[in-house]
Design a protein around this motif. Structure first.
Motif, short mmCIF file in Angstrom:
data_model
loop_
_atom_site.label_atom_id
_atom_site.label_comp_id
_atom_site.label_asym_id
_atom_site.label_seq_id
_atom_site.Cartn_x
_atom_site.Cartn_y
_atom_site.Cartn_z
N LEU A 20 31.53 39.39 47.43
CA LEU A 20 32.01 39.99 46.41
C LEU A 20 31.35 40.92 45.74
O LEU A 20 31.84 41.94 45.20
N VAL A 36 37.66 41.44 43.22
CA VAL A 36 38.29 40.11 43.42
C VAL A 36 39.52 40.37 44.28
O VAL A 36 39.96 39.65 45.01
N THR A 40 40.64 39.19 47.65
CA THR A 40 41.98 38.24 48.03
C THR A 40 42.51 38.82 49.14
O THR A 40 42.81 38.02 49.98
N LEU A 114 35.33 30.65 43.60
CA LEU A 114 35.25 31.93 42.60
C LEU A 114 34.87 31.08 41.31
O LEU A 114 34.26 31.74 40.38
N VAL A 117 31.32 30.86 41.05
CA VAL A 117 30.83 32.18 40.71
C VAL A 117 30.70 32.51 39.47
O VAL A 117 29.70 33.09 39.00
N VAL A 205 39.83 35.26 36.02
CA VAL A 205 39.87 35.65 37.78
C VAL A 205 40.79 34.93 38.33
O VAL A 205 41.06 35.42 39.60
N LYS A 206 40.93 33.59 37.90
CA LYS A 206 41.85 32.87 38.59
C LYS A 206 43.28 33.32 38.87
O LYS A 206 43.79 33.56 39.94
N PHE A 209 43.18 36.23 41.21
CA PHE A 209 43.46 35.89 42.65
C PHE A 209 44.62 35.33 43.00
O PHE A 209 45.17 35.80 43.93
#
Length: 240
Positions: A20, A36, A40, A114, A117, A205-206, A209
């Protein structure tokens, strides 16, 4: 448990973190949101063979629904024979339900990684010291993407994901509107709402993704469907 911890950290978490950051430093214009997205896409490309198998299985399954219902009717009094007959039939048609499971499991693992992270902040010594010697250490990692910070919660990004999911469900339900039942109608409302509720309490970030993965899946589904249907029509014409 110690072995699991070693595998999780040394072979999953740390490599993903380094990949990443490498994407962030090389192809993302120092924007972690773009990194990101690239991560993905790279993941989905690696899983592409399984995705294609899963999509092919979905197309064939739709065509074979009637046949499976007949099998279930014939063996309604014997669940064991019914399962065996369905499994044998699916095997004959080369439907591989495990392909979709692999794609989903791998993506779920990456989502968890993630989360780790970003939890506690990414610009911390405890995270940056995990970088390999070959990866330059950034002075600061920019987590701003568009209008939001991907390391923080955001309501708009989850809403976009929920809206996309809702749209996809509506399109699928519209195609079989004559066969739509009450449970499917409720699912079309509750699942997007549930997705929004979960993503709203997690770092944005979820959402990035998941949205990237969903769009990728839609594109692959469209392309796979066109290829298979075109090949099928060509075969039918040649037989005629």
């Amino acid at each position: 448990m110690e072995i699991f911890s070693v595998i999780w950290n040394q072979y999953l978490y740390i490599p993903l973190f380094n990949f990443l950051i490498w994407l962030y430093l090389t192809y993302s214009f120092y924007n972690l949101g773009i990194a990101v997205i690239l991560l993905t896409l790279a993941l989905r490309l690696v899983l592409l063979p399984f995705t294609i198998l899963a999509e092919r299985g979905k197309i064939i399954s739709r065509e074979l629904t009637k046949k499976i219902k007949e099998i279930e009717k014939d063996f309604s009094s014997d669940p064991i024979k019914k399962r065996q007959a369905v499994r044998k039939f699916l095997k004959k048609k080369r439907i591989r339900p495990w392909a979709k499971a692999i794609v989903l499991v791998v993506q779920a693992v990456v989502l968890i990684l993630l989360y780790r992270v970003f939890i506690g902040g990414i610009n911390t010594e405890s995270k940056l010291h995990l970088l390999y010697p070959s990866i330059p250490r950034p002075d600061f990692i920019n987590t701003k993407f568009l209008w939001f910070d991907i390391a923080q919660r955001d309501l708009i990004a989850p809403a976009i994901v929920a809206g996309y999911i809702f749209t996809q469900i509506i399109i699928k339900q519209w195609r079989k509107k004559d066969e739509l039942n009450k449970k499917e109608q409720i699912y079309g409302i509750l699942f997007p709402a549930f997705s929004f509720a979960i993503l709203a309490v997690l770092p944005a970030v979820k959402s990035i993704f998941i949205l990237t993965s969903l769009i990728f899946s839609t594109i692959i589904t469209t392309i796979t469907t066109l290829i298979i249907l075109t090949a099928k029509n060509t075969k039918n014409k040649s037989n005629n």
